[in-house]
Design a protein around this motif. Sequence first.
Motif, mmCIF file in Angstrom:
data_model
loop_
_atom_site.group_PDB
_atom_site.id
_atom_site.type_symbol
_atom_site.label_atom_id
_atom_site.label_comp_id
_atom_site.label_asym_id
_atom_site.label_seq_id
_atom_site.Cartn_x
_atom_site.Cartn_y
_atom_site.Cartn_z
ATOM 1 N N UNK A 1 0.846 -1.207 0.000
ATOM 2 C CA UNK A 1 0.000 0.000 0.000
ATOM 3 C C UNK A 1 0.881 1.257 0.000
ATOM 4 N N UNK A 2 0.450 2.261 -0.729
ATOM 5 C CA UNK A 2 1.169 3.540 -0.743
ATOM 6 C C UNK A 2 0.371 4.568 0.043
ATOM 7 N N UNK A 3 1.107 5.502 0.665
ATOM 8 C CA UNK A 3 0.457 6.526 1.499
ATOM 9 C C UNK A 3 0.957 7.918 1.126
ATOM 10 N N UNK A 4 0.086 8.891 1.332
ATOM 11 C CA UNK A 4 0.395 10.265 0.928
ATOM 12 C C UNK A 4 -0.089 11.222 2.013
ATOM 13 N N UNK A 5 0.618 12.355 2.131
ATOM 14 C CA UNK A 5 0.220 13.352 3.134
ATOM 15 C C UNK A 5 -0.085 14.681 2.441
ATOM 16 N N UNK A 6 -1.153 15.334 2.871
ATOM 17 C CA UNK A 6 -1.463 16.684 2.414
ATOM 18 C C UNK A 6 -1.452 17.612 3.616
ATOM 19 N N UNK A 7 -0.871 18.801 3.444
ATOM 20 C CA UNK A 7 -0.774 19.736 4.578
ATOM 21 C C UNK A 7 -1.308 21.106 4.167
ATOM 22 N N UNK A 8 -2.264 21.574 4.947
ATOM 23 C CA UNK A 8 -2.896 22.867 4.712
ATOM 24 C C UNK A 8 -2.297 23.859 5.713
ATOM 25 N N UNK A 9 -1.506 24.797 5.183
ATOM 26 C CA UNK A 9 -0.842 25.771 6.060
ATOM 27 C C UNK A 9 -1.641 27.073 6.040
ATOM 28 N N UNK A 10 -2.310 27.383 7.148
ATOM 29 C CA UNK A 10 -3.119 28.603 7.188
ATOM 30 C C UNK A 10 -2.544 29.620 8.160
ATOM 31 N N UNK A 11 -3.139 30.791 8.206
ATOM 32 C CA UNK A 11 -2.684 31.845 9.104
ATOM 33 C C UNK A 11 -2.910 31.497 10.573
#
Length: 327
Positions: free
Chosen positions: A1-11
Amino acid sequence: MNYYVGIDVGGTKIYALVINEKGQILGRAKLKTGNNTQFNIVFERILECYRMACSTANIREDEINAVGLAVPSSIDSNRRIIKHAPNLGWKNIPIGDLPKEKFGKPAFLDNDVNMGTFGEYYFGAGKGYKSIYGMFVGTGIGGGYIANGVIIRGVNNTASEVGHSIIKMNGPQCNCGNKGCLEAIAAKVGMISYMKKLVDQDGKKTILDKIEPNWRTTVGSSALRKAFYKGDPVVLKALKRSARAIGVAAANLITLVGVEAIVLGGGVIEELGEFFMPRIKNSMVKNTFADGAKGVELLQSKLGDDAIALGAAWFVRLPENQAMLFR
Ligand SMILES: [Zn+2]
């Protein structure tokens, strides 16, 4: 299985999530951005949030294939420079290979609303449409334009900047330097200037003085909601004007690029969707030409807080985007 990360950088917050190759969310993490928004310091917190998300998902960092980073800024066309993120006070930050080096994986950098619209396109309100335009209304207004699964960026990467489309010549001053931009009227920055004028020049009274004493500098979407439901006339006027302006911008999008659906998100729409959606729709239909809005759906975003991070994670997962990652 492959895994991925998403990061939301807000104020105000950093929000990360881990997905598997089917796009299922396995874990999330949230951290305050903190008062010191110096780039290097925020980047350390981004890494911390990344590690926390991996640990909640029960996935080792060496199992992660790629990382997508979304920032509230315009990005240069090579995605190597964060050009201007006013909420974080960042200007011309040469990010270069830093994400790849710090995460130790292929990484990707993009504008947050591009990624949020991408998330909605694949998993949320935009699912099933060929072309959508996303508009996220908060302090400012960000946009994202997707046609046939591809994010349309425009020759200078400004195709998604609907917040800075000018809808009133010589209108209110915008933080970008121009006048009459959509966000200078319809986003919270625009509502604040307008409400100040109603109170200071026209002598109107607002309940915001009680429920959000700092409203002249910054106002929460939930405070606007409270004031609206208490029948505050100043807030009501500002919201109506905002809805009309967003409708004009939506009509212009239809006339210019003819999308199948427009997806509205962001804090203001989430808190006051039942007020905004029908009014924006009326204004949109009224301001289009030759039945242009016929059959065009105006939809409220479905993914809420997950939209941007999920879009970023899914972007770095898709095979057709691999050539765009920093390696
Ligand atoms: Zn502007």
